[in-house]
Enzyme design. Structure first.
Site, short mmCIF file in Angstrom:
data_model
loop_
_atom_site.label_atom_id
_atom_site.label_comp_id
_atom_site.label_asym_id
_atom_site.label_seq_id
_atom_site.Cartn_x
_atom_site.Cartn_y
_atom_site.Cartn_z
N CYS A 266 0.87 -1.17 -0.07
CA CYS A 266 0.07 -0.03 0.15
C CYS A 266 0.79 1.21 -0.06
O CYS A 266 1.58 1.55 -1.12
CB CYS A 266 -1.17 -0.04 1.15
SG CYS A 266 -2.57 1.03 1.13
N GLU B 232 -1.32 -8.58 5.09
CA GLU B 232 -1.34 -8.76 6.54
C GLU B 232 -2.91 -8.58 6.92
O GLU B 232 -3.12 -9.14 8.16
CB GLU B 232 -0.48 -7.52 7.20
CG GLU B 232 -1.22 -6.30 7.34
CD GLU B 232 -1.33 -5.46 6.05
OE1 GLU B 232 -0.77 -6.00 4.95
OE2 GLU B 232 -1.58 -4.28 5.93
N HIS C 216 -3.70 -5.57 0.90
CA HIS C 216 -3.11 -5.67 1.93
C HIS C 216 -2.97 -7.40 2.29
O HIS C 216 -4.01 -7.79 3.01
CB HIS C 216 -3.80 -5.24 3.31
CG HIS C 216 -3.77 -3.53 3.07
ND1 HIS C 216 -2.63 -2.88 3.83
CD2 HIS C 216 -4.45 -2.66 2.48
CE1 HIS C 216 -2.54 -1.67 3.59
NE2 HIS C 216 -3.90 -1.69 2.78
#
Lengths: 715, 226
Positions: free
Chosen positions: B85, B204, B202
Site C-alpha cells: 500500500c 497482512e 493488504h
C-alpha cells in the site's frame, strides 16, 4: 456572544473586582452551554452510570470500562467517548467533521488508551436537496481523510436524512480505546503541586477562537461565512505522531495526568485538570510554542488549534517527555506548574488570570428551563399498494445501503475487524482480553420526531438488538444528545423526553450510560432539528465470529418478537419510513414487555451452530430486513399473516433468524418473546412475499438496484 | 535474524504487519526510521499508512529519507523487501520498483475486498499459490491506480514481473473487475529482481485465522524462507 449580566454579577461578586478581559473570555467559554451543560445537566441525572464494570464514569475526557477477565486472568479496559461537531460541520463540512474525529481520539489518548475503533452517526437534510448532499459528501470525506490517516478503523455508524436537519446537520463521532494493562490508565485529575504542565503537539495559532461559545448558540443565516474563523483545521499526520508519542510516554511511565485541548483550548484543559485535583496552577502564556507572531494572552488561552495535549509531568521527567516529543517531531513547551493556589496565568510579566479553578470549572449556575409536553399523534393512515410501498421504502436513502459511505472509511486497519460494516454491528477481536467486542451506534430521527420518549426507548433497544443479533450482550453505552434551542419550551420538552426515554430503556437493559455529550442550539432559520439521541453501545461475546446477515438458503426463517406479525398486535406505523414516504400519522409502536430477556436470549441464539443468519428488524420494518438478507445466491419464501402495514411497522426489539433448528429457537424464547415461522430460505436469489392471499416477488438484482440509491446518485 | 517493519511518521499498518508475521512464526520488529536498520535485518517491509501525511505525493517524502539508502543496499544484497500500500508507493517513488501508484479513478478512498489472480507463481511472494489461482484480499487506498508507460508495461509483462491482477471470483480480468483504474489491472509488481516487490492490496489483513481468511499468508511466506 458575551457574558450575560447575571453571570457577570456572580463573577464580580466572587472575585471582588471586575474580571480582566482574559478572565471574562474564559468564563464566557467555560460557562457556555457547550462546556457547562447548563440546560442539560439537570436532566442527565436520569441516566444510570454505575455498574461493576465501570472504572471511570462521566466527567473525564472519556469513560473507562473493564472487559470481562480473560481465561488466563488477563485484565483490560476500554475507553468510550462520543462527541458532536455539528456547527463546524455546517460551516465547513470537511474540516468540521475531520476535527471532530481528531478531538474524540485525543480524548481517548488522554485516558492512556490506544484508539481502536470509530463510529460515526450522521444526520442531514433531505437527500434530494443539493445542499444536503454537498454537506454529506464533505463530512464523509473529512471523516475518511482524518480517520484513515491516523490508522483508526471506522467500523460502524449510521446515516439518516430528515427535512429538519436542512439548516443544521449533525456529526456525532464515537471512539473506543483499549488499555491493555490497567496500570497504564491516566485521568485528567492533576495529582501533585510542584509538577510541571507540558504542552505537546501542534504550535498554537489563531484558529478556532471561541469555538465553545459558537457551539452554544443557534446557527445564523450567514454562519457559513461569518463563523468560519471558529472552525479549526485538522492535521491527521500530527495526530498520528501524537498517538505514537502518547504510547511512548505511557510505555515509559512519564505522565501523571493528561487532558486534550478541545473546547476553550489551553484555558479549558489546564484549568479543568487542576480543578479536578482541587489544585491551582501558575501558567506562563509566553512559554507556549506559537505558530504566528503577536498573539495576545486571550488568543493563546482560547485558541482551539488542533492536535495538542497537556500533560502533568514530575520535574525529573520533563526532559524525557521533551525528548519523546522531539523523536516524533512534535513541539513541546513547559508552560507552568501545578500549585495549591488559584489558577493564574501571566503574560509579558503581567497577571492576566487569577481565579479559583473550581469556581471557573464548576461555578456556572444551572438553568431550569420550562418544558411543554409533546403531542401524541392520531391515526391517519395512507393507502399504498404493496409493490409501490416496497419500492419507496427500499429505495429511501434512510434504509438504503450505506456502502458508498463505509467504503471510504478504512474499516480494517489494526487487524481486529471480524464483522465489517454493512452488518447490524461490527465485531472486533480484542485478543488482549480474549473478548469479541461488538459495536453499534445510531438514532432514528423519524422515531424521535414522531414520539421523543418512545422513539428514544426504541433507539436504545435497537442498538442493543444490533449487538444481540451478532451474539453479543450489551456492556456499556455513551450517548450524544442533540437538541434545538432549549429556550423554546416545546423544543426543550422534546429534548427532555429523549433523555428520559433513552435513560429508561438503558436501565431496563441494564446497560450503564458511562458518558456522553450534549449539543443544544441545533437550531437555524429553517427551524430546530428533531431531538436526536445517538447511542453508541458496546457488547461483549466470547468469540470473534458471528452469524452473517445474509441468508445461507438452507434453513427456516423465523421472526422473533412482538408485533403485528407475531403476538397478534395491530400494526403501528408512527415514525416509520412508510409514513414518511406516503404521508399520514400514527401512534409509535410499543416496546416489548421484556426487552432485557429478549436481548439476552437473542444473543445466545445467534451464537448457536444451527443459526445460519440473523438480522435485526428496524428502519423500514420487516420488509427491509428480509430484503437485505437476500443475495444472488440465496432467497426466501415468506408468508405474513397481516396486511401491507404489517411489513412496515418498525416496532423495535425483533430479529429474523435463519435456523436449522426452529424448535430450539422456540424453546429458547419460551416466556420471553413470541416466535413466528415466516417461511424458509432457498437458493433462488428471490424474495417471495405472500400477504393477504397475494404473492409479490423481488429479485436480488432488483433489491440491490433499489438499495443502491446513494451510490447511484453521487457517482 | 529479523524482518524490519519500518515505521515512518504516519505509517499505520506497521503493527498489523508485525502481528501477522509473528503469528506465522517469522521474527519481526518495528523499526523507527530514524533509528536505522538493525544489523541482523533479514527482510524489510515498507508498511501501509500515510507516511508524512501523503504531503507532496504519496510515498514521496519517505522515499527520500535516509533509511531508504540502507534499504536499497540490502535490496542489492538480495534481502527480501516488500512494500504494501503506502509502502508500494514508497517503493515506486524510490525506484525499487517500476511505475507509480496514483489517484484512484473514482478520486475517492476505497476500502473493500477484491479478487486477485496470481500471474506469476514463481516468486518468493507467490510461491505458495498456483499460477492463475484466485485469492481474496482487501484494498484500502485513495492512490492505488498503477501507471506506467505502455512500452515499460509490455516489458514487465514479458519479463513476468506482474505478481497479481484484479479479477472477478472466476479469475476473469476485465475493466469491471478493476477497482481503481490500474493499467492492465496490475495490483502488484516485482523489482529488477523478484525478491523486491510492491503491491496495493493488504496481505497482512488476511493472515490472521481468527479474522476468517488466511489468503494473504502466501505473500508473507516470502520472509519465512529468507
Amino acid at each position: 456572544m458575551s457574558l450575560d449580566d447575571s453571570d457577570h454579577e456572580l463573577i464580580v461578586d466572587h472575585l471582588g473586582r471586575e474580571p480582566t478581559p482574559a478572565e471574562a473570555a474564559l468564563f464566557e467559554n467555560l460557562w457556555s452551554e457547550h462546556c457547562a451543560y447548563r440546560s442539560s445537566r439537570p436532566l442527565l441525572s436520569a441516566f444510570d452510570s454505575e455498574g461493576e464494570q465501570v472504572v471511570v464514569g462521566p466527567g473525564d475526557d472519556a469513560a473507562v470500562v473493564s472487559l470481562p477477565a480473560g481465561e488466563d486472568g488477563s485484565e483490560a479496559y476500554i475507553t468510550m467517548g462520543v462527541e458532536s461537531h455539528n456547527h463546524p460541520s455546517y460551516v465547513d463540512p470537511f474540516d468540521g467533521a475531520a476535527t471532530g474525529v481528531g478531538g474524540i481520539v485525543r480524548d481517548t489518548l488522554s485516558m492512556g488508551a490506544y484508539p481502536i475503533a470509530l463510529a460515526d452517526s450522521l444526520y442531514f437534510g433531505d437527500f434530494d436537496r443539493e445542499h444536503s448532499r454537498y454537506l454529506f459528501e464533505g463530512v464523509v470525506e473529512g471523516i475518511s481523510h482524518y480517520g484513515n490517516c491516523i490508522g483508526v478503523p471506522t467500523v460502524t455508524g449510521s446515516v439518516a436524512f430528515h427535512d429538519d436537519y436542512e439548516g443544521n446537520p449533525l456529526v456525532n463521532v464515537a471512539c473506543i480505546g483499549l488499555i491493555d494493562d490497567p496500570d497504564r490508565m491516566v485521568t485528567a485529575e492533576a495529582q501533585q503541586p510542584g509538577n510541571k504542565l507540558v504542552l505537546v503537539g501542534n504550535a498554537t495559532g489563531r484558529d478556532g477562537l471561541g469555538g465553545a461559545s459558537f457551539a452554544s448558540e443557534d446557527l445564523s443565516e450567514d454562519a457559513e461565512t461569518e463563523d468560519r474563523p471558529a472552525v479549526q483545521v485538522g492535521d491527521p499526520y500530527t495526530e498520528k505522531l501524537l498517538i505514537e508519542a502518547s504510547e511512548r510516554l505511557l510505555d515509559e511511565d512519564l505522565i501523571e495526568s493528561a487532558r486534550d485541548l478541545g473546547a476553550a483550548g489551553l484555558g479549558g484543559a489546564s484549568s479543568e485538570m487542576v480543578a479536578k485535583g482541587g489544585l491551582g496552577a501558575d501558567i506562563e502564556l509566553d512559554a507556549v510554542h506559537q505558530r504566528e507572531p503577536n498573539m495576545t494572552a486571550l488568543e493563546i488561552l482560547l485558541s482551539e488549534s488542533q492536535e495538542r495535549m497537556c500533560y502533568e509531568v514530575t520535574p525529573e521527567n520533563v526532559e524525557e517527555v521533551k525528548a519523546v516529543a522531539e523523536r516524533y517531531d512534535l513541539g513541546a513547551s513547559v508552560i507552568g506548574e501545578v500549585t495549591e493556589g488559584n489558577y493564574r496565568c501571566t503574560f509579558e510579566g503581567e497577571t492576566v488570570v487569577d481565579v479559583d479553578a473550581h469556581f471557573l470549572g464548576e461555578g456556572a449556575p444551572m438553568n431550569d428551563l420550562p418544558t411543554e409536553p409533546q403531542p401524541t399523534a392520531e391515526r391517519d393512515l395512507p393507502d399504498a399498494d404493496l409493490d409501490a410501498a416496497l419500492e419507496s421504502v427500499l429505495s429511501s436513502p434512510n434504509t438504503a445501503s450505506k456502502r458508498w459511505v463505509y467504503r471510504q472509511y478504512d474499516h480494517e486497519v489494526q487487524v481486529r475487524t471480524s464483522v465489517r460494516p454493512g452488518d447490524d454491528a461490527a465485531v472486533l477481536a480484542v485478543r488482549e482480553a480474549d473478548v469479541g467486542l461488538a459495536f453499534s451506534s445510531g438514532a432514528d430521527p423519524n422515531w424521535t420526531d414522531a414520539a421523543p420518549y418512545d422513539g428514544a426507548r426504541a433507539v436504545a433497544l435497537e442498538n442493543a438488538t444490533n449487538l444481540a443479533a451478532k451474539g453479543a450482550v450489551p456492556h456499556a453505552a455513551v450517548d450524544c444528545l442533540n437538541g434545538g434551542n432549549p429556550e423554546k419550551p416545546d423544543v426543550y420538552g422534546g429534548f427532555s423526553d429523549i433523555v428520559d426515554g433513552l435513560a429508561e430503556m438503558c436501565r431496563r437493559l441494564d446497560v450503564p450510560v458511562v458518558g456522553g455529550n450534549v449539543s443544544l442550539y441545533n437550531d437555524s432559520p429553517s427551524g430546530p432539528i428533531p431531538p436526536t439521541p445517538t447511542l453508541a453501545v458496546v457488547g461483549t461475546k466470547d468469540s470473534y465470529d458471528a452469524p452473517p446477515l445474509s441468508l445461507s438458503g438452507e434453513g427456516d426463517i423465523l421472526l422473533v418478537g412482538e408485533g403485528p406479525v407475531a403476538g397478534g398486535r395491530e400494526a403501528r406505523l408512527g415514525g416509520s419510513e412508510y409514513l414518511s414516504a406516503f404521508g399520514g400519522t400514527d401512534r409509535f409502536p410499543a416496546v416489548p414487555e421484556d426487552p432485557s430477556g429478549f436481548v439476552e436470549t437473542a444473543a445466545a441464539v445467534a451464537d448457536r451452530e444451527t443459526t445460519l443468519a440473523t438480522h435485526d428488524v428496524s428502519h423500514g420494518g420487516l420488509a427491509v430486513a428480509l430484503a437485505e438478507m437476500v443475495s444472488g445466491d440465496a432467497g426466501a419464501s415468506v408468508t405474513v399473516d397481516g396486511s401491507t402495514p404489517a411489513l412496515f411497522d418498525e416496532r423495535p426489539g425483533r430479529v429474523v433468524v435463519e435456523t436449522t433448528a426452529p424448535e430450539d429457537v422456540r424453546a429458547a424464547f419460551d416466556g420471553v418473546a413470541p416466535v413466528t415461522q415466516l417461511g424458509s430460505a432457498d437458493g433462488s436469489g428471490t424474495l417471495s412475499l405472500s400477504l393477504d392471499g397475494e404473492t409479490t416477488t423481488l429479485e436480488a438484482e432488483q433489491i440491490q438496484a433499489y438499495r443502491d440509491v446513494i451510490a447511484e446518485t453521487l457517482e | 535474524m529479523t524482518v524490519a517493519v519500518i515505521q515512518f511518521g504516519g505509517s499505520n499498518c506497521d503493527r498489523d504487519t508485525v502481528q501477522a508475521l509473528t503469528a506465522m512464526g517469522v521474527d519481526a520488529e518495528l523499526v523507527w526510521h530514524e533509528d536505522g536498520l538493525p544489523a541482523e535485518t533479514s527482510g524489510v517491509v515498507l508498511p501501509g499508512g500515510f507516511s508524512y501525511g501523503d504531503y507532496l505525493r504519496a510515498g514521496a517524502m519517505a522515499a527520500r529519507s535516509p533509511i531508504m539508502d540502507e534499504v536499497r543496499e540490502l535490496a542489492e544484497e538480495e534481502t527480501p523487501v516488500l512494500g504494501i500500500c503506502n509502502g508500494a508507493q514508497i517503493g515506486c517513488e524510490s525506484a525499487l520498483t517500476p511505475g507509480a501508484f496514483t489517484t484512484n479513478e473514482s478520486a475517492r478512498f476505497q476500502c473493500e475486498h477484491v479478487y486477485l489472480r496470481v500471474e506469476n507463481a514463481d516468486t518468493p511472494w507467490t510461491r505458495a499459490y498456483e499460477e492463475g489461482e484466485v485469492v481474496e484480499f482487501p484494498i484500502a487506498h485513495g492512490e492505488g491506480r498503477f501507471e506506467i508507460e505502455d512500452e515499460r508495461l509490455e516489458e514487465l509483462e514479458e519479463d513476468d514481473r506482474i505478481l497479481f491482477r484484479y479479477c472477478d471470483g472466476d479469475g476473469n480480468v476485465t475493466a469491471d473487475t478493476n477497482p481503481n483504474g490500474s493499467k492492465h489491472n496490475v495490483a502488484g509488481v516485482t523489482g529488477e529482481d523478484d525478491h523486491v516487490a510492491v503491491m496495493m492490496p493488504h496481505p497482512e489483513r488476511v493472515s490472521l485465522p481468527e479474522l476468517g481468511s488466511t489468503d494473504g499468508r502466501g505473500v508473507l511466506t516470502g520472509f519465512a524462507e529468507s
